[in-house]
Design a protein around this motif. Structure first.
Motif, PDB file in Angstrom:
ATOM      1  N   SER A 107      11.029  19.062   8.054  1.00  0.00           N
ATOM      2  CA  SER A 107      11.750  19.347   9.293  1.00  0.00           C
ATOM      3  C   SER A 107      12.041  20.836   9.404  1.00  0.00           C
ATOM      4  CB  SER A 107      13.032  18.529   9.377  1.00  0.00           C
ATOM      5  OG  SER A 107      13.825  18.762   8.264  1.00  0.00           O
ATOM      6  N   ASP A 166       4.330   6.268   5.664  1.00  0.00           N
ATOM      7  CA  ASP A 166       4.746   5.990   7.046  1.00  0.00           C
ATOM      8  C   ASP A 166       6.268   6.091   7.172  1.00  0.00           C
ATOM      9  OD1 ASP A 166       2.176   5.608   7.665  1.00  0.00           O
ATOM     10  OD2 ASP A 166       2.269   3.430   7.908  1.00  0.00           O
ATOM     11  N   PHE A 167       6.937   5.566   6.155  1.00  0.00           N
ATOM     12  CA  PHE A 167       8.400   5.619   6.198  1.00  0.00           C
ATOM     13  C   PHE A 167       8.887   7.070   6.211  1.00  0.00           C
ATOM     14  CE2 PHE A 167      12.280   6.272   3.708  1.00  0.00           C
ATOM     15  CZ  PHE A 167      13.188   5.727   4.591  1.00  0.00           C
ATOM     16  N   ASN A 187       8.435   8.563   9.520  1.00  0.00           N
ATOM     17  CA  ASN A 187       9.434   8.054  10.460  1.00  0.00           C
ATOM     18  C   ASN A 187      10.792   8.688  10.208  1.00  0.00           C
ATOM     19  OD1 ASN A 187       7.803   6.314  11.920  1.00  0.00           O
ATOM     20  ND2 ASN A 187       8.017   4.680  10.398  1.00  0.00           N
ATOM     21  N   LEU A 188      11.096   8.852   8.922  1.00  0.00           N
ATOM     22  CA  LEU A 188      12.380   9.439   8.561  1.00  0.00           C
ATOM     23  C   LEU A 188      12.460  10.889   9.052  1.00  0.00           C
ATOM     24  CD1 LEU A 188      15.068   9.019   7.063  1.00  0.00           C
ATOM     25  CD2 LEU A 188      13.958   9.846   4.990  1.00  0.00           C
ATOM     26  N   GLU A 228      17.403  13.912  15.484  1.00  0.00           N
ATOM     27  CA  GLU A 228      18.844  14.148  15.296  1.00  0.00           C
ATOM     28  C   GLU A 228      19.149  15.629  15.416  1.00  0.00           C
ATOM     29  OE1 GLU A 228      21.861  12.338  14.361  1.00  0.00           O
ATOM     30  OE2 GLU A 228      20.578  11.000  15.531  1.00  0.00           O
ATOM     31  N   SER A 256       0.631   3.601   1.824  1.00  0.00           N
ATOM     32  CA  SER A 256       0.879   4.055   3.196  1.00  0.00           C
ATOM     33  C   SER A 256       2.261   3.619   3.697  1.00  0.00           C
ATOM     34  CB  SER A 256      -0.198   3.530   4.143  1.00  0.00           C
ATOM     35  OG  SER A 256      -0.160   2.126   4.179  1.00  0.00           O
ATOM     36  N   LEU A 257       2.793   2.564   3.069  1.00  0.00           N
ATOM     37  CA  LEU A 257       4.124   2.098   3.496  1.00  0.00           C
ATOM     38  C   LEU A 257       5.150   3.211   3.314  1.00  0.00           C
ATOM     39  CD1 LEU A 257       5.777  -0.333   4.513  1.00  0.00           C
ATOM     40  CD2 LEU A 257       6.156  -0.976   2.151  1.00  0.00           C
ATOM     41  N   LYS A 258       5.082   3.844   2.153  1.00  0.00           N
ATOM     42  CA  LYS A 258       6.048   4.914   1.873  1.00  0.00           C
ATOM     43  C   LYS A 258       5.761   6.138   2.757  1.00  0.00           C
ATOM     44  CE  LYS A 258       8.713   7.447  -1.200  1.00  0.00           C
ATOM     45  NZ  LYS A 258       9.534   7.465  -2.357  1.00  0.00           N
ATOM     46  N   ASP A 281       0.845  -1.194   0.000  1.00  0.00           N
ATOM     47  CA  ASP A 281       0.000   0.000   0.000  1.00  0.00           C
ATOM     48  C   ASP A 281       0.885   1.250   0.000  1.00  0.00           C
ATOM     49  OD1 ASP A 281      -2.182  -1.555   0.098  1.00  0.00           O
ATOM     50  OD2 ASP A 281      -2.501  -1.360   2.261  1.00  0.00           O
ATOM     51  N   ALA A 333      13.077  10.885  12.634  1.00  0.00           N
ATOM     52  CA  ALA A 333      14.470  10.544  12.952  1.00  0.00           C
ATOM     53  C   ALA A 333      15.368  11.747  12.711  1.00  0.00           C
ATOM     54  CB  ALA A 333      14.919   9.352  12.113  1.00  0.00           C
ATOM     55  N   ILE A 334      15.135  12.425  11.574  1.00  0.00           N
ATOM     56  CA  ILE A 334      15.957  13.600  11.256  1.00  0.00           C
ATOM     57  C   ILE A 334      15.724  14.684  12.297  1.00  0.00           C
ATOM     58  CG2 ILE A 334      16.269  15.471   9.583  1.00  0.00           C
ATOM     59  CD1 ILE A 334      15.611  13.391   7.390  1.00  0.00           C
ATOM     60  N   SER A 386      10.951  20.824   2.786  1.00  0.00           N
ATOM     61  CA  SER A 386      11.437  20.125   3.964  1.00  0.00           C
ATOM     62  C   SER A 386      10.481  20.252   5.136  1.00  0.00           C
ATOM     63  CB  SER A 386      12.807  20.691   4.341  1.00  0.00           C
ATOM     64  OG  SER A 386      13.088  20.379   5.664  1.00  0.00           O
TER      65      SER A 386
END
Lengths: 260, 179
Positions: free
Chosen positions: A147, A65-66, A69-70, A77, A61-63, A59, A73-74, A145
């Motif tokens: 972030s 969600d990733f 998450n990314l 950081e 949504s996988l991308k 699906d 994470a950024i 971006s």
């Protein structure tokens, strides 16, 4: 030759890995008896079936969600290095200029009379506020971006008083940003200015605009926190809306109950 | 840019590069998890976990090692962890209908194709180890050498495992055809 070894050779033969003598040896074996031929056919069929297998599509949504998450994470950081990042950014010069002006103001004030000192200070502080404001607006407008936009939202916390431009930018972010985390941050930032009537009404209006459960629930809880009885109608509509998931409706139910 | 070069940049702090690796590998990893578990949600979650782990443990990636082997080893560990914690996989004793329902949830078109359906049910009835080696070597067409790296064993051993798994699959398939 053992049966097992022969079967392995047959699979190699089916895979086309055999050549020369070994190949003709297996070919001879296959045609020797009816049983051998059946054995070969069934293995060939199995390998063909496996080879015909297709890849299944995940699906979308996988991308998504990733990417979320990314971003997180950024974000965490850069959170660790926030001070450094900020000082390295191009706004450094604006802030530095503002600070310098403040310093000049203070020094000037020492030399001149008290009135002048005050004026200089005011000017410097105003400059600093302006610089922060420009930074917030610039960051919120960065379409590339999430972030960066998140940083913009966070920077808005530094403003003790938000003017219409900032409020409007935050409202726009809350309602239109692609990234759930950025929208959530915008809601949190706006809740700080919830004593202003137009901020309250923007938050209420956002209830029906949001489609993500987590954002919806955050807003609903905020309404309860703000004791905002003006949101009851919108909350009731959310309960009626069949596109909302159960947990959102449950939260809305509780909110209506608490506010009524 | 090679996978390895990208991973090194991720390791050195450019986390955004992970999204290129995601684009290259997520479909394969999703299919790996899907065909080993036959659970769409789980396939989604475990694929997601693999990339989260990739970011979290990026510093453990060693320069010079093959990215594909590294990421698949991580994926295997994630599946093994999950399997240990929830031993809910369908075993030989499960009814065909039950597996069929599971497959339908994965993709409703699977059950329309009789051959594909029987293939997946047969696959499902193998041990996870057999499924794994078949998925890697056959479905994902990795070379025996690469699979040996992932499984940390010899090429000869991989070959024996593949042959046994194909034969086991053939037996399960023939059994089903008789029904």
């Amino acid at each position: 030759m053992e049966d097992k070894k022969m079967e392995e050779l047959m699979i190699d033969y089916i895979d086309g890995r055999l050549t020369g003598e070994l190949k003709s040896f297996v070919e001879k074996h296959i045609t020797k008896t009816e049983e051998n031929r059946r054995e070969y056919e069934s293995l060939k069929k199995t390998v063909a079936l496996i080879n015909a297998d297709r890849e299944h599509e995940p699906d979308s949504s996988l991308k998504l969600d990733f990417l979320n998450n990314l971003e997180e994470a950024i974000e965490s950081e850069s959170g660790k290095k926030r001070r450094v990042v900020k000082l390295r950014s191009e706004n450094y010069w604006q802030i530095a200029a503002a600070v310098a002006l403040l310093a000049v103001g203070i020094l000037g004030g020492m030399w001149f009379n008290q009135n002048q000192e005050k004026q200089a200070q005011m000017l410097a502080m105003q400059e600093e506020v302006e610089a922060t404001k420009r930074m917030v607006m610039l960051a919120l407008d960065n379409q590339n971006s999430a972030s960066e936009r998140m940083m913009g939202v966070n920077a808005s916390y530094e403003l003790s008083k938000a003017d219409t431009d900032i409020i409007n930018a935050l409202v726009k972010t809350m309602n239109e940003d692609d990234n759930v985390n950025v929208r959530l941050a915008a809601i949190n930032a706006l809740s700080k200015f919830s004593d202003q009537p137009h901020v309250r009404s923007a938050l209420i209006a956002s209830l029906e605009k949001q489609r993500d459960a987590i954002v919806q629930i955050t807003l609903i809880n905020l309404m309860v926190e703000m004791k905002e009885r003006g949101a009851i109608n919108e909350l009731k509509e959310m309960i009626e809306d069949s596109t909302n998931i159960e947990s959102v409706k449950d939260e809305a139910h509780m909110a209506v109950f608490k506010l009524s | 840019m090679t996978d390895e070069a990208l991973m090194l940049e991720v390791k050195n702090g450019d986390l955004k590069k992970a999204s290129i690796l995601f684009d290259r590998y997520h479909k394969r990893l999703y299919n790996f998890f899907l065909k080993i578990s036959f659970d769409k949600e789980l396939g989604h979650d475990l694929t997601q976990n693999t990339f989260l782990r990739l970011i979290k443990y990026r510093k453990t990636y060693k320069e010079g090692s093959k990215f594909q082997s590294w990421v698949y080893q991580m994926a295997r560990n994630i599946y093994a962890d999950h399997y240990r914690k929830n031993k809910v996989l369908i075993s030989d004793y499960d009814e065909v209908d039950e597996i069929k329902n599971k497959l339908e949830l994965v993709d409703e078109t699977i059950v329309q194709d009789e051959r594909e359906k029987l293939l997946y049910i047969s696959l499902f009835r193998l041990t996870p180890e057999q499924r794994e080696v078949l998925i890697l070597t056959r479905f994902q067409q990795m070379k025996y050498e690469e699979v040996a790296q992932v499984l940390e064993t010899s090429v000869a051993n991989v070959k024996v495992k593949v042959h046994r798994a194909i034969k086991a699959l053939r037996d399960k398939y023939l059994e089903l055809e008789k029904i």
